[in-house]
Scaffold this motif. Structure first.
Motif, PDB file in Angstrom:
ATOM      1  N   ARG A 229      66.312  14.828  45.547  1.00 47.74           N
ATOM      2  CA  ARG A 229      65.893  15.917  46.418  1.00 47.74           C
ATOM      3  C   ARG A 229      64.389  15.821  46.612  1.00 47.74           C
ATOM      4  O   ARG A 229      63.640  15.714  45.641  1.00 47.74           O
ATOM      5  CB  ARG A 229      66.273  17.270  45.822  1.00 47.74           C
ATOM      6  N   LEU A 230      63.967  15.859  47.859  1.00 48.04           N
ATOM      7  CA  LEU A 230      62.543  15.778  48.186  1.00 48.04           C
ATOM      8  C   LEU A 230      61.877  17.126  47.921  1.00 48.04           C
ATOM      9  O   LEU A 230      62.347  18.165  48.378  1.00 48.04           O
ATOM     10  CB  LEU A 230      62.368  15.385  49.656  1.00 48.04           C
ATOM     11  N   VAL A 231      60.772  17.092  47.152  1.00 48.32           N
ATOM     12  CA  VAL A 231      60.074  18.322  46.787  1.00 48.32           C
ATOM     13  C   VAL A 231      58.571  18.105  46.865  1.00 48.32           C
ATOM     14  O   VAL A 231      58.087  16.972  46.937  1.00 48.32           O
ATOM     15  CB  VAL A 231      60.430  18.785  45.355  1.00 48.32           C
ATOM     16  N   ILE A 232      57.847  19.203  46.860  1.00 47.56           N
ATOM     17  CA  ILE A 232      56.406  19.177  46.581  1.00 47.56           C
ATOM     18  C   ILE A 232      56.233  19.719  45.176  1.00 47.56           C
ATOM     19  O   ILE A 232      56.731  20.811  44.853  1.00 47.56           O
ATOM     20  CB  ILE A 232      55.611  20.029  47.585  1.00 47.56           C
ATOM     21  N   VAL A 233      55.569  18.961  44.302  1.00 49.11           N
ATOM     22  CA  VAL A 233      55.373  19.377  42.920  1.00 49.11           C
ATOM     23  C   VAL A 233      53.891  19.578  42.668  1.00 49.11           C
ATOM     24  O   VAL A 233      53.041  18.874  43.244  1.00 49.11           O
ATOM     25  CB  VAL A 233      55.965  18.329  41.942  1.00 49.11           C
ATOM     26  N   ALA A 234      53.565  20.545  41.819  1.00 49.07           N
ATOM     27  CA  ALA A 234      52.180  20.788  41.414  1.00 49.07           C
ATOM     28  C   ALA A 234      52.206  21.270  39.962  1.00 49.07           C
ATOM     29  O   ALA A 234      53.205  21.831  39.491  1.00 49.07           O
ATOM     30  CB  ALA A 234      51.516  21.821  42.311  1.00 49.07           C
ATOM     31  N   GLY A 235      51.117  21.017  39.235  1.00 46.24           N
ATOM     32  CA  GLY A 235      51.041  21.418  37.834  1.00 46.24           C
ATOM     33  C   GLY A 235      49.805  22.255  37.556  1.00 46.24           C
ATOM     34  O   GLY A 235      48.724  21.947  38.073  1.00 46.24           O
ATOM     35  N   GLN A 236      49.978  23.314  36.770  1.00 46.22           N
ATOM     36  CA  GLN A 236      48.869  24.193  36.410  1.00 46.22           C
ATOM     37  C   GLN A 236      48.861  24.403  34.901  1.00 46.22           C
ATOM     38  O   GLN A 236      49.845  24.873  34.337  1.00 46.22           O
ATOM     39  CB  GLN A 236      49.006  25.546  37.113  1.00 46.22           C
ATOM     40  N   PRO A 237      47.760  24.036  34.192  1.00 44.53           N
ATOM     41  CA  PRO A 237      47.714  24.243  32.737  1.00 44.53           C
ATOM     42  C   PRO A 237      47.688  25.731  32.405  1.00 44.53           C
ATOM     43  O   PRO A 237      46.988  26.516  33.049  1.00 44.53           O
ATOM     44  CB  PRO A 237      46.411  23.550  32.319  1.00 44.53           C
ATOM     45  N   ILE A 238      48.471  26.137  31.399  1.00 48.82           N
ATOM     46  CA  ILE A 238      48.517  27.530  30.945  1.00 48.82           C
ATOM     47  C   ILE A 238      48.647  27.539  29.425  1.00 48.82           C
ATOM     48  O   ILE A 238      48.978  26.525  28.812  1.00 48.82           O
ATOM     49  CB  ILE A 238      49.697  28.298  31.563  1.00 48.82           C
ATOM     50  N   ASP A 239      48.328  28.694  28.831  1.00 49.79           N
ATOM     51  CA  ASP A 239      48.585  28.919  27.406  1.00 49.79           C
ATOM     52  C   ASP A 239      49.792  29.831  27.294  1.00 49.79           C
ATOM     53  O   ASP A 239      49.828  30.908  27.892  1.00 49.79           O
ATOM     54  CB  ASP A 239      47.380  29.576  26.723  1.00 49.79           C
TER      55      ASP A 239
END
Length: 503
Positions: A229-239
Protein backbone atom coordinates in the motif's frame (compact mmCIF):
# COMPACT_ATOMS: atom_id res chain seq x y z
CA UNK A 1 14.51 0.84 75.70
CA UNK A 2 13.19 3.09 72.92
CA UNK A 3 15.31 3.41 69.76
CA UNK A 4 17.15 6.63 69.40
CA UNK A 5 15.30 9.04 67.10
CA UNK A 6 16.05 12.32 65.40
CA UNK A 7 13.35 13.93 67.48
CA UNK A 8 15.84 13.85 70.39
CA UNK A 9 18.49 15.80 68.47
CA UNK A 10 18.99 19.25 67.02
CA UNK A 11 19.68 17.75 63.62
CA UNK A 12 16.00 17.81 62.72
CA UNK A 13 15.92 21.60 62.83
CA UNK A 14 18.98 21.87 60.66
CA UNK A 15 17.61 19.35 58.17
CA UNK A 16 14.32 21.21 57.96
CA UNK A 17 16.18 24.43 57.18
CA UNK A 18 18.04 22.70 54.35
CA UNK A 19 15.06 21.13 52.64
CA UNK A 20 12.42 23.74 53.38
CA UNK A 21 12.68 25.49 50.00
CA UNK A 22 13.07 22.45 47.75
CA UNK A 23 10.66 22.01 44.85
CA UNK A 24 10.46 18.30 45.58
CA UNK A 25 8.19 17.19 48.39
CA UNK A 26 10.01 15.79 51.44
CA UNK A 27 8.42 13.88 54.30
CA UNK A 28 10.58 13.01 57.33
CA UNK A 29 9.54 9.88 59.21
CA UNK A 30 10.79 8.76 62.59
CA UNK A 31 11.79 5.09 62.95
CA UNK A 32 8.88 4.78 65.40
CA UNK A 33 6.56 5.41 62.37
CA UNK A 34 5.54 8.91 63.40
CA UNK A 35 5.70 11.72 60.85
CA UNK A 36 8.25 14.28 61.97
CA UNK A 37 7.87 16.99 59.38
CA UNK A 38 6.91 17.73 55.74
CA UNK A 39 7.92 20.70 53.63
CA UNK A 40 5.41 22.96 51.88
CA UNK A 41 5.87 21.15 48.56
CA UNK A 42 4.92 17.80 50.13
CA UNK A 43 1.87 19.32 51.84
CA UNK A 44 0.72 20.94 48.59
CA UNK A 45 1.14 17.63 46.74
CA UNK A 46 -1.39 16.12 49.16
CA UNK A 47 -3.77 19.08 49.22
CA UNK A 48 -3.30 19.78 52.95
CA UNK A 49 -2.18 22.80 54.92
CA UNK A 50 -0.23 21.18 57.74
CA UNK A 51 1.38 18.03 59.05
CA UNK A 52 -1.64 17.18 61.20
CA UNK A 53 -3.80 16.82 58.08
CA UNK A 54 -1.15 14.64 56.47
CA UNK A 55 -1.27 12.30 59.44
CA UNK A 56 0.64 11.97 62.70
CA UNK A 57 1.71 8.42 61.93
CA UNK A 58 2.19 6.08 59.02
CA UNK A 59 -1.15 4.41 59.81
CA UNK A 60 -2.98 7.74 59.80
CA UNK A 61 -1.39 8.69 56.48
CA UNK A 62 -2.54 5.37 55.00
CA UNK A 63 -6.11 5.95 56.24
CA UNK A 64 -6.28 9.45 54.75
CA UNK A 65 -4.85 8.69 51.32
CA UNK A 66 -5.57 5.82 48.97
CA UNK A 67 -2.81 4.83 46.55
CA UNK A 68 -2.96 2.74 43.44
CA UNK A 69 -0.64 1.90 40.59
CA UNK A 70 -1.07 3.29 37.11
CA UNK A 71 -2.75 0.03 36.09
CA UNK A 72 -5.56 0.82 38.58
CA UNK A 73 -4.50 -1.86 41.08
CA UNK A 74 -4.90 -0.68 44.68
CA UNK A 75 -1.75 -0.83 46.83
CA UNK A 76 -1.80 -3.11 49.85
CA UNK A 77 -0.74 -1.60 53.17
CA UNK A 78 2.75 -3.05 53.03
CA UNK A 79 3.23 -1.71 49.48
CA UNK A 80 2.69 1.97 50.39
CA UNK A 81 6.00 3.82 49.85
CA UNK A 82 5.75 5.20 53.39
CA UNK A 83 5.46 1.65 54.76
CA UNK A 84 8.26 0.37 52.61
CA UNK A 85 10.70 3.04 53.74
CA UNK A 86 9.86 2.29 57.41
CA UNK A 87 10.53 -1.37 56.69
CA UNK A 88 13.98 -0.41 55.46
CA UNK A 89 13.23 -0.95 51.75
CA UNK A 90 15.28 1.19 49.37
CA UNK A 91 13.49 2.13 46.13
CA UNK A 92 13.48 4.81 43.47
CA UNK A 93 10.91 6.13 41.00
CA UNK A 94 7.84 4.35 42.29
CA UNK A 95 4.87 5.93 40.48
CA UNK A 96 1.52 5.93 42.27
CA UNK A 97 -1.81 7.68 41.88
CA UNK A 98 -2.95 9.40 45.06
CA UNK A 99 -6.58 9.89 46.04
CA UNK A 100 -7.78 11.68 49.19
CA UNK A 101 -10.05 9.56 51.37
CA UNK A 102 -13.64 9.96 50.28
CA UNK A 103 -12.79 10.91 46.68
CA UNK A 104 -13.51 8.60 43.77
CA UNK A 105 -10.88 9.75 41.29
CA UNK A 106 -7.13 10.19 41.73
CA UNK A 107 -6.03 13.79 42.19
CA UNK A 108 -2.26 13.46 41.88
CA UNK A 109 0.39 11.25 40.35
CA UNK A 110 3.51 10.97 42.58
CA UNK A 111 6.92 9.66 41.70
CA UNK A 112 8.50 8.60 45.01
CA UNK A 113 11.97 7.53 46.09
CA UNK A 114 13.34 6.65 49.56
CA UNK A 115 16.29 7.85 51.60
CA UNK A 116 17.57 6.58 54.99
CA UNK A 117 19.61 8.84 57.26
CA UNK A 118 21.71 6.70 59.62
CA UNK A 119 23.06 7.60 63.06
CA UNK A 120 26.75 8.40 62.96
CA UNK A 121 27.51 6.34 66.10
CA UNK A 122 25.90 2.97 65.55
CA UNK A 123 24.76 3.17 61.89
CA UNK A 124 21.15 2.66 62.96
CA UNK A 125 18.40 4.54 61.05
CA UNK A 126 17.92 7.95 62.61
CA UNK A 127 15.43 9.33 60.08
CA UNK A 128 13.54 7.97 57.10
CA UNK A 129 12.85 10.23 54.13
CA UNK A 130 10.27 10.13 51.30
CA UNK A 131 11.19 12.36 48.38
CA UNK A 132 8.17 13.07 46.12
CA UNK A 133 7.79 14.61 42.69
CA UNK A 134 4.37 15.63 41.40
CA UNK A 135 4.28 14.19 37.86
CA UNK A 136 0.52 14.65 37.40
CA UNK A 137 0.93 17.05 34.46
CA UNK A 138 3.27 14.71 32.62
CA UNK A 139 1.02 11.70 33.02
CA UNK A 140 -2.07 13.71 32.15
CA UNK A 141 -0.30 14.72 28.93
CA UNK A 142 0.56 11.08 28.28
CA UNK A 143 -3.03 10.08 28.94
CA UNK A 144 -4.29 12.71 26.51
CA UNK A 145 -1.75 11.54 23.95
CA UNK A 146 -2.83 7.91 24.33
CA UNK A 147 -6.49 8.82 24.06
CA UNK A 148 -5.95 10.91 20.94
CA UNK A 149 -3.57 8.30 19.53
CA UNK A 150 -6.15 5.54 19.91
CA UNK A 151 -9.03 7.68 18.66
CA UNK A 152 -7.18 9.16 15.69
CA UNK A 153 -8.33 7.48 12.45
CA UNK A 154 -4.99 8.30 10.83
CA UNK A 155 -2.70 5.22 10.99
CA UNK A 156 0.08 5.53 13.60
CA UNK A 157 2.73 3.46 15.39
CA UNK A 158 5.13 4.14 18.27
CA UNK A 159 8.45 2.36 18.51
CA UNK A 160 10.94 2.41 21.38
CA UNK A 161 14.27 3.79 20.21
CA UNK A 162 16.36 1.58 22.45
CA UNK A 163 15.38 -1.62 20.61
CA UNK A 164 13.15 -0.28 17.77
CA UNK A 165 10.30 -2.47 19.02
CA UNK A 166 6.75 -1.23 18.59
CA UNK A 167 5.06 -0.33 21.87
CA UNK A 168 1.82 1.22 20.57
CA UNK A 169 -0.34 0.81 17.47
CA UNK A 170 -3.72 2.38 16.76
CA UNK A 171 -6.76 0.96 15.01
CA UNK A 172 -6.16 3.07 11.89
CA UNK A 173 -2.89 1.22 11.18
CA UNK A 174 -4.49 -2.18 11.84
CA UNK A 175 -7.39 -1.38 9.51
CA UNK A 176 -5.09 -0.18 6.75
CA UNK A 177 -2.64 -3.09 6.84
CA UNK A 178 -4.75 -5.95 8.16
CA UNK A 179 -2.18 -6.78 10.89
CA UNK A 180 -3.10 -8.08 14.32
CA UNK A 181 -2.35 -5.80 17.28
CA UNK A 182 -0.42 -8.40 19.29
CA UNK A 183 1.57 -9.38 16.21
CA UNK A 184 2.62 -5.76 15.63
CA UNK A 185 3.66 -5.23 19.26
CA UNK A 186 5.99 -8.24 19.07
CA UNK A 187 7.88 -6.87 16.10
CA UNK A 188 10.35 -4.12 15.24
CA UNK A 189 10.47 -1.29 12.75
CA UNK A 190 12.33 -3.41 10.20
CA UNK A 191 10.22 -6.55 10.76
CA UNK A 192 7.18 -4.75 9.42
CA UNK A 193 9.48 -2.28 7.61
CA UNK A 194 7.55 0.95 7.69
CA UNK A 195 10.33 2.50 5.59
CA UNK A 196 10.10 -0.03 2.75
CA UNK A 197 11.01 1.55 -0.60
CA UNK A 198 10.96 5.02 1.00
CA UNK A 199 11.96 7.80 -1.35
CA UNK A 200 14.91 8.65 0.94
CA UNK A 201 15.33 5.49 2.97
CA UNK A 202 18.97 6.19 3.93
CA UNK A 203 18.05 9.56 5.43
CA UNK A 204 15.11 8.00 7.28
CA UNK A 205 17.31 5.25 8.77
CA UNK A 206 19.93 7.81 9.81
CA UNK A 207 17.34 10.03 11.50
CA UNK A 208 15.79 7.01 13.23
CA UNK A 209 19.13 5.91 14.67
CA UNK A 210 19.77 9.45 15.92
CA UNK A 211 16.26 9.89 17.34
CA UNK A 212 15.60 12.88 15.09
CA UNK A 213 12.58 13.92 13.03
CA UNK A 214 12.03 11.90 9.86
CA UNK A 215 10.60 14.14 7.13
CA UNK A 216 7.59 13.10 5.09
CA UNK A 217 8.35 10.70 2.26
CA UNK A 218 6.54 8.12 0.18
CA UNK A 219 6.93 4.46 1.08
CA UNK A 220 5.21 1.13 0.51
CA UNK A 221 3.77 -0.86 3.40
CA UNK A 222 3.46 -4.61 3.11
CA UNK A 223 -0.04 -5.77 3.94
CA UNK A 224 -0.85 -8.75 6.12
CA UNK A 225 -2.60 -10.62 3.33
CA UNK A 226 0.03 -9.84 0.71
CA UNK A 227 0.51 -6.88 -1.58
CA UNK A 228 1.58 -3.36 -0.69
CA UNK A 229 0.00 0.00 0.00
CA UNK A 230 1.39 3.37 -1.02
CA UNK A 231 1.67 5.77 1.93
CA UNK A 232 3.36 8.93 3.11
CA UNK A 233 5.31 8.19 6.30
CA UNK A 234 6.85 10.62 8.78
CA UNK A 235 8.53 10.18 12.17
CA UNK A 236 8.48 12.43 15.23
CA UNK A 237 10.61 11.72 18.36
CA UNK A 238 8.58 11.67 21.60
CA UNK A 239 8.99 10.62 25.23
CA UNK A 240 6.50 8.00 26.33
CA UNK A 241 6.55 6.56 29.85
CA UNK A 242 10.02 8.10 30.30
CA UNK A 243 11.33 6.23 27.29
CA UNK A 244 12.66 7.79 24.10
CA UNK A 245 10.34 6.74 21.28
CA UNK A 246 9.55 7.51 17.66
CA UNK A 247 5.98 8.24 16.58
CA UNK A 248 5.34 7.11 12.99
CA UNK A 249 2.30 8.54 11.23
CA UNK A 250 0.97 7.51 7.83
CA UNK A 251 -1.21 9.03 5.14
CA UNK A 252 -2.86 6.50 2.86
CA UNK A 253 -2.14 7.44 -0.75
CA UNK A 254 -4.11 4.60 -2.34
CA UNK A 255 -7.37 6.62 -2.66
CA UNK A 256 -5.43 9.47 -4.27
CA UNK A 257 -3.56 7.02 -6.48
CA UNK A 258 -6.84 5.42 -7.55
CA UNK A 259 -8.39 8.84 -8.21
CA UNK A 260 -5.34 9.91 -10.23
CA UNK A 261 -5.50 6.73 -12.29
CA UNK A 262 -9.22 7.22 -12.90
CA UNK A 263 -8.60 10.85 -13.87
CA UNK A 264 -5.78 9.83 -16.19
CA UNK A 265 -7.96 7.19 -17.86
CA UNK A 266 -10.79 9.70 -18.16
CA UNK A 267 -8.48 12.25 -19.75
CA UNK A 268 -7.14 9.60 -22.13
CA UNK A 269 -10.69 8.68 -23.17
CA UNK A 270 -11.54 12.35 -23.58
CA UNK A 271 -8.44 12.90 -25.72
CA UNK A 272 -9.23 9.93 -27.98
CA UNK A 273 -12.86 11.00 -28.35
CA UNK A 274 -11.79 14.61 -28.93
CA UNK A 275 -9.34 13.71 -31.68
CA UNK A 276 -11.68 11.25 -33.41
CA UNK A 277 -14.77 13.48 -33.31
CA UNK A 278 -16.11 14.34 -36.80
CA UNK A 279 -17.14 17.78 -35.51
CA UNK A 280 -14.50 20.51 -35.39
CA UNK A 281 -13.51 20.96 -31.75
CA UNK A 282 -11.01 23.02 -29.79
CA UNK A 283 -10.04 23.46 -26.14
CA UNK A 284 -9.07 26.89 -24.87
CA UNK A 285 -8.42 28.67 -21.62
CA UNK A 286 -11.40 30.56 -20.21
CA UNK A 287 -9.12 33.45 -19.32
CA UNK A 288 -7.87 35.01 -22.55
CA UNK A 289 -9.46 32.40 -24.86
CA UNK A 290 -6.05 31.00 -25.81
CA UNK A 291 -6.35 27.63 -27.55
CA UNK A 292 -4.37 24.75 -26.11
CA UNK A 293 -5.62 21.92 -28.32
CA UNK A 294 -7.56 21.41 -31.57
CA UNK A 295 -8.68 18.22 -33.31
CA UNK A 296 -8.18 17.02 -36.86
CA UNK A 297 -11.69 18.03 -37.91
CA UNK A 298 -10.99 21.61 -36.84
CA UNK A 299 -7.76 21.71 -38.82
CA UNK A 300 -9.46 20.31 -41.93
CA UNK A 301 -12.36 22.74 -41.71
CA UNK A 302 -10.28 25.88 -41.14
CA UNK A 303 -7.08 25.01 -43.03
CA UNK A 304 -4.85 26.01 -40.10
CA UNK A 305 -1.83 23.99 -38.99
CA UNK A 306 -1.49 23.11 -35.31
CA UNK A 307 1.43 25.45 -34.68
CA UNK A 308 -0.45 28.30 -36.36
CA UNK A 309 -3.34 28.26 -33.94
CA UNK A 310 -2.41 26.47 -30.69
CA UNK A 311 -1.14 28.99 -28.15
CA UNK A 312 -3.09 31.83 -29.73
CA UNK A 313 -6.57 33.16 -29.07
CA UNK A 314 -9.42 32.87 -31.56
CA UNK A 315 -9.36 36.64 -31.87
CA UNK A 316 -5.63 36.70 -32.68
CA UNK A 317 -6.03 34.28 -35.59
CA UNK A 318 -9.08 36.26 -36.77
CA UNK A 319 -11.30 33.20 -36.74
CA UNK A 320 -14.49 35.21 -36.29
CA UNK A 321 -15.90 36.83 -39.42
CA UNK A 322 -16.52 40.18 -37.71
CA UNK A 323 -15.49 41.93 -34.50
CA UNK A 324 -19.00 42.36 -33.01
CA UNK A 325 -19.58 38.60 -33.18
CA UNK A 326 -16.24 37.94 -31.50
CA UNK A 327 -16.91 40.45 -28.72
CA UNK A 328 -20.40 39.08 -28.06
CA UNK A 329 -19.24 35.46 -27.87
CA UNK A 330 -16.20 36.23 -25.70
CA UNK A 331 -18.33 38.35 -23.36
CA UNK A 332 -20.78 35.46 -22.98
CA UNK A 333 -17.93 33.07 -22.13
CA UNK A 334 -16.33 35.56 -19.72
CA UNK A 335 -19.56 35.89 -17.77
CA UNK A 336 -19.75 32.12 -17.27
CA UNK A 337 -22.38 31.36 -19.89
CA UNK A 338 -22.15 28.42 -22.28
CA UNK A 339 -23.33 28.71 -25.88
CA UNK A 340 -25.86 26.24 -27.24
CA UNK A 341 -26.38 26.08 -31.00
CA UNK A 342 -25.42 29.71 -31.65
CA UNK A 343 -25.12 30.52 -35.35
CA UNK A 344 -21.98 32.47 -36.26
CA UNK A 345 -19.72 32.89 -39.23
CA UNK A 346 -16.00 32.16 -39.00
CA UNK A 347 -13.18 32.46 -41.51
CA UNK A 348 -10.86 29.76 -42.77
CA UNK A 349 -7.15 30.45 -43.00
CA UNK A 350 -7.56 31.59 -46.63
CA UNK A 351 -10.45 33.93 -45.72
CA UNK A 352 -13.26 31.66 -46.92
CA UNK A 353 -16.38 32.29 -44.82
CA UNK A 354 -17.79 29.29 -42.97
CA UNK A 355 -21.26 29.30 -41.44
CA UNK A 356 -21.23 27.37 -38.17
CA UNK A 357 -23.37 26.39 -35.23
CA UNK A 358 -21.15 27.11 -32.21
CA UNK A 359 -21.55 25.41 -28.83
CA UNK A 360 -19.32 25.63 -25.75
CA UNK A 361 -18.97 23.73 -22.47
CA UNK A 362 -17.01 24.72 -19.37
CA UNK A 363 -14.57 21.97 -18.34
CA UNK A 364 -11.55 21.53 -16.04
CA UNK A 365 -8.30 20.08 -17.30
CA UNK A 366 -6.02 19.47 -14.34
CA UNK A 367 -6.22 22.63 -12.26
CA UNK A 368 -7.20 24.90 -15.16
CA UNK A 369 -10.63 26.27 -16.08
CA UNK A 370 -11.10 25.66 -19.79
CA UNK A 371 -13.73 25.90 -22.51
CA UNK A 372 -14.54 23.12 -24.98
CA UNK A 373 -15.56 24.61 -28.35
CA UNK A 374 -17.59 22.73 -30.99
CA UNK A 375 -18.06 24.13 -34.51
CA UNK A 376 -20.61 22.44 -36.76
CA UNK A 377 -20.16 23.50 -40.38
CA UNK A 378 -23.59 24.40 -41.83
CA UNK A 379 -22.29 26.31 -44.87
CA UNK A 380 -23.70 23.77 -47.34
CA UNK A 381 -27.00 23.59 -45.50
CA UNK A 382 -27.31 27.37 -45.46
CA UNK A 383 -26.57 27.49 -49.20
CA UNK A 384 -29.19 24.83 -49.88
CA UNK A 385 -31.73 26.72 -47.79
CA UNK A 386 -30.96 29.93 -49.65
CA UNK A 387 -31.41 28.23 -53.00
CA UNK A 388 -34.69 26.70 -51.82
CA UNK A 389 -35.97 30.06 -50.64
CA UNK A 390 -35.03 31.67 -53.96
CA UNK A 391 -36.92 28.94 -55.80
CA UNK A 392 -39.94 29.36 -53.52
CA UNK A 393 -39.96 33.11 -54.06
CA UNK A 394 -39.76 32.63 -57.80
CA UNK A 395 -42.73 30.30 -57.68
CA UNK A 396 -44.70 32.57 -55.38
CA UNK A 397 -44.62 35.42 -57.88
CA UNK A 398 -47.56 33.65 -59.43
CA UNK A 399 -49.27 31.62 -56.74
CA UNK A 400 -52.91 32.02 -57.61
CA UNK A 401 -53.16 28.30 -58.26
CA UNK A 402 -51.54 27.27 -54.91
CA UNK A 403 -53.85 26.10 -52.15
CA UNK A 404 -53.83 28.00 -48.88
CA UNK A 405 -52.32 25.03 -46.97
CA UNK A 406 -49.37 24.91 -49.39
CA UNK A 407 -48.89 28.67 -49.02
CA UNK A 408 -48.80 28.29 -45.23
CA UNK A 409 -46.23 25.51 -45.40
CA UNK A 410 -44.01 27.46 -47.79
CA UNK A 411 -44.22 30.52 -45.55
CA UNK A 412 -43.27 28.54 -42.48
CA UNK A 413 -40.38 26.98 -44.36
CA UNK A 414 -39.04 30.44 -45.07
CA UNK A 415 -39.44 31.66 -41.48
CA UNK A 416 -40.02 28.68 -39.17
CA UNK A 417 -39.70 30.75 -36.00
CA UNK A 418 -41.73 33.89 -36.31
CA UNK A 419 -41.02 36.57 -33.77
CA UNK A 420 -44.16 37.79 -32.02
CA UNK A 421 -42.35 40.85 -30.70
CA UNK A 422 -42.18 44.10 -32.67
CA UNK A 423 -44.91 45.66 -34.87
CA UNK A 424 -48.41 44.16 -35.00
CA UNK A 425 -51.39 44.26 -37.30
CA UNK A 426 -52.69 47.34 -35.53
CA UNK A 427 -49.70 49.25 -36.89
CA UNK A 428 -51.05 48.83 -40.44
CA UNK A 429 -53.73 51.01 -41.99
CA UNK A 430 -56.99 49.50 -43.21
CA UNK A 431 -55.81 49.70 -46.82
CA UNK A 432 -52.43 48.12 -45.90
CA UNK A 433 -54.23 45.22 -44.17
CA UNK A 434 -56.33 44.74 -47.33
CA UNK A 435 -53.19 44.62 -49.46
CA UNK A 436 -51.55 42.20 -47.02
CA UNK A 437 -54.69 40.02 -47.07
CA UNK A 438 -54.53 39.77 -50.85
CA UNK A 439 -50.81 38.97 -50.65
CA UNK A 440 -51.60 36.17 -48.21
CA UNK A 441 -54.17 34.83 -50.70
CA UNK A 442 -51.41 34.55 -53.29
CA UNK A 443 -52.33 37.57 -55.42
CA UNK A 444 -49.65 39.37 -57.39
CA UNK A 445 -49.48 43.18 -57.74
CA UNK A 446 -51.63 43.30 -60.90
CA UNK A 447 -54.35 41.16 -59.34
CA UNK A 448 -54.31 43.32 -56.22
CA UNK A 449 -54.55 46.47 -58.35
CA UNK A 450 -57.58 45.08 -60.27
CA UNK A 451 -59.23 43.84 -57.06
CA UNK A 452 -58.85 47.18 -55.29
CA UNK A 453 -59.37 49.20 -58.48
CA UNK A 454 -56.10 51.11 -57.95
CA UNK A 455 -53.00 51.72 -60.00
CA UNK A 456 -50.12 49.23 -59.91
CA UNK A 457 -47.76 51.94 -58.58
CA UNK A 458 -50.18 52.47 -55.68
CA UNK A 459 -50.04 48.78 -54.87
CA UNK A 460 -46.23 48.82 -54.97
CA UNK A 461 -46.18 51.81 -52.61
CA UNK A 462 -48.54 50.06 -50.17
CA UNK A 463 -46.37 46.93 -50.29
CA UNK A 464 -43.22 48.96 -49.63
CA UNK A 465 -44.80 50.62 -46.59
CA UNK A 466 -45.96 47.22 -45.30
CA UNK A 467 -42.43 45.84 -45.66
CA UNK A 468 -40.98 48.85 -43.85
CA UNK A 469 -43.44 48.61 -40.96
CA UNK A 470 -43.13 44.88 -40.32
CA UNK A 471 -39.37 44.67 -41.04
CA UNK A 472 -39.28 42.35 -44.07
CA UNK A 473 -38.12 42.75 -47.64
CA UNK A 474 -39.72 39.83 -49.45
CA UNK A 475 -43.27 38.72 -50.21
CA UNK A 476 -42.90 35.29 -48.61
CA UNK A 477 -41.52 36.89 -45.43
CA UNK A 478 -44.58 39.14 -45.26
CA UNK A 479 -46.85 36.11 -45.61
CA UNK A 480 -44.92 34.31 -42.84
CA UNK A 481 -45.17 37.38 -40.61
CA UNK A 482 -48.96 37.52 -41.12
CA UNK A 483 -49.45 33.76 -40.64
CA UNK A 484 -47.49 33.90 -37.37
CA UNK A 485 -50.05 36.41 -36.11
CA UNK A 486 -53.05 34.38 -37.22
CA UNK A 487 -53.78 36.62 -40.19
CA UNK A 488 -54.45 34.94 -43.50
CA UNK A 489 -56.67 37.58 -45.09
CA UNK A 490 -59.74 35.35 -45.29
CA UNK A 491 -61.85 37.66 -43.15
CA UNK A 492 -60.90 40.88 -44.95
CA UNK A 493 -63.26 42.20 -47.63
CA UNK A 494 -61.42 44.46 -50.00
CA UNK A 495 -63.30 47.60 -50.87
CA UNK A 496 -63.20 48.87 -54.47
CA UNK A 497 -62.89 52.65 -54.53
CA UNK A 498 -63.54 54.56 -57.68
CA UNK A 499 -59.83 54.91 -58.47
CA UNK A 500 -56.78 55.79 -56.40
CA UNK A 501 -53.96 57.72 -57.87
CA UNK A 502 -50.40 56.59 -57.30
CA UNK A 503 -49.20 57.60 -53.87
Amino acid sequence: MHPKTMRDTVDLRHLRQIICGLDEGVILIDPDQSLLWANDAALEMHGVAGLAELGATVDEYRSRFQLRYRNNHRLKADDYPIDRVVAGDAFSEVVVEVTAAGDDNPRWVHQVRSLVLNDADDDAPACLVLIIQDVSARYEAEDRFEQSFDANPAPALVCRLSDLRFVKVNQGFLDMTGHDRDDVLRRTVYDIDVLRDATDRDLAKERLSEGRTIPQMEAELKLSGGGTRLVIVAGQPIDLHEQACMLFTFADLEPRKTAEQALRHSEERFTRTFQMAPVAMAVGARDGHVLCEVNESFLRMTGFAVDEIVGRSLGDVKLWDDAPTRRWIEAAIDTGNDLRGHEARIQARDGTPIDCVVSTESIRLGDDDCVLWAFQDITRRKATEFELVEAIEAVMKDTSWFSRSIMDKLARLRAPQADNDGPGLDDLTIREREVLALICRGCDDKTIARTLNVASNTVRNHVARIYSKIGVNRRIAAVAWARARGFDGSGVVAERPRRETAA
